[in-house]
Design an enzyme around this catalytic site. Sequence first.
Site, short mmCIF file in Angstrom:
data_model
loop_
_atom_site.label_atom_id
_atom_site.label_comp_id
_atom_site.label_asym_id
_atom_site.label_seq_id
_atom_site.Cartn_x
_atom_site.Cartn_y
_atom_site.Cartn_z
N ASP A 38 -8.21 -52.79 53.17
CA ASP A 38 -9.41 -53.48 53.72
C ASP A 38 -10.56 -52.25 54.01
O ASP A 38 -10.15 -51.19 54.62
CB ASP A 38 -9.13 -54.02 55.03
CG ASP A 38 -10.36 -54.94 55.53
OD1 ASP A 38 -11.21 -55.19 54.79
OD2 ASP A 38 -10.27 -55.22 57.01
N CYS A 70 -11.45 -61.94 49.87
CA CYS A 70 -10.71 -61.45 50.64
C CYS A 70 -10.61 -61.84 52.02
O CYS A 70 -10.76 -62.87 52.17
CB CYS A 70 -11.56 -59.82 50.72
SG CYS A 70 -13.21 -59.92 51.10
N VAL A 71 -10.33 -60.84 53.12
CA VAL A 71 -10.00 -61.70 54.33
C VAL A 71 -11.21 -62.42 54.90
O VAL A 71 -11.13 -63.56 55.11
CB VAL A 71 -9.37 -60.71 55.21
CG1 VAL A 71 -9.39 -61.19 56.61
CG2 VAL A 71 -8.05 -60.22 55.04
N ALA A 72 -12.59 -61.63 54.91
CA ALA A 72 -13.73 -62.16 55.51
C ALA A 72 -14.73 -62.52 54.42
O ALA A 72 -15.62 -63.34 54.88
CB ALA A 72 -14.09 -61.49 56.70
N GLY A 73 -14.44 -62.12 53.09
CA GLY A 73 -15.47 -62.33 52.39
C GLY A 73 -16.53 -61.28 52.34
O GLY A 73 -17.71 -61.79 51.86
N LEU A 74 -16.37 -60.54 53.04
CA LEU A 74 -17.60 -59.57 53.21
C LEU A 74 -17.45 -58.04 52.34
O LEU A 74 -18.51 -57.46 52.32
CB LEU A 74 -17.80 -59.15 54.68
CG LEU A 74 -18.37 -60.57 55.59
CD1 LEU A 74 -18.43 -60.23 57.08
CD2 LEU A 74 -19.58 -60.98 54.91
N GLY A 75 -16.26 -57.67 52.12
CA GLY A 75 -16.12 -56.16 51.66
C GLY A 75 -15.51 -56.26 50.10
O GLY A 75 -16.19 -56.06 49.18
N ARG A 76 -14.19 -56.39 50.35
CA ARG A 76 -13.68 -56.17 48.83
C ARG A 76 -14.10 -57.40 47.68
O ARG A 76 -14.44 -56.89 46.70
CB ARG A 76 -12.10 -56.45 49.25
CG ARG A 76 -11.45 -55.31 49.73
CD ARG A 76 -10.19 -55.45 50.21
NE ARG A 76 -10.12 -56.38 51.43
CZ ARG A 76 -9.08 -56.68 52.09
NH1 ARG A 76 -7.80 -56.25 51.93
NH2 ARG A 76 -9.16 -57.64 53.07
#
Length: 136
Positions: A38, A70-76
């Site tokens: 992350d 990804c977990v929040a859809g903001l990084g990966r």
Amino acid sequence: MNRPAPVEITYENLRFLITHNPTNATLSKFIEDWPFDDGAPPPSQVVEDWLSLLRAKFREEPGSCVAVHCVAGLGRAPVLVALALIECGMKYEDAVQFIRQKRRGAFNSKQLLYLEKYRPKMRLRCKDANGHCCVQ
């Protein structure tokens, strides 16, 4: 946790859906699983696998939409979409701005530095009869 809604990113003939973690009901729609840390940029093998998947998918089904999460859809997930846009010929700054227009808060400083230093090999770039990016 309040997560942003899924967003579609469309650039020329490429379509992506950036979302957060899938539910049990939607998990079967995802065909690959390439976890990486992350907040970190993707390892080179993930990049290679991602671009290979896109070449195959867009060649087999032009105009299809590839979902990435990804977990929040903001990084990966946004980083992978940005890599695809860069490989299609978009400058990294433009790819970041393009994604952030629909996915506010996307990318952290480590990911932005990675995208800035990334050197594309134009693995997704070719031009169709209308001069749009397509996949060979």
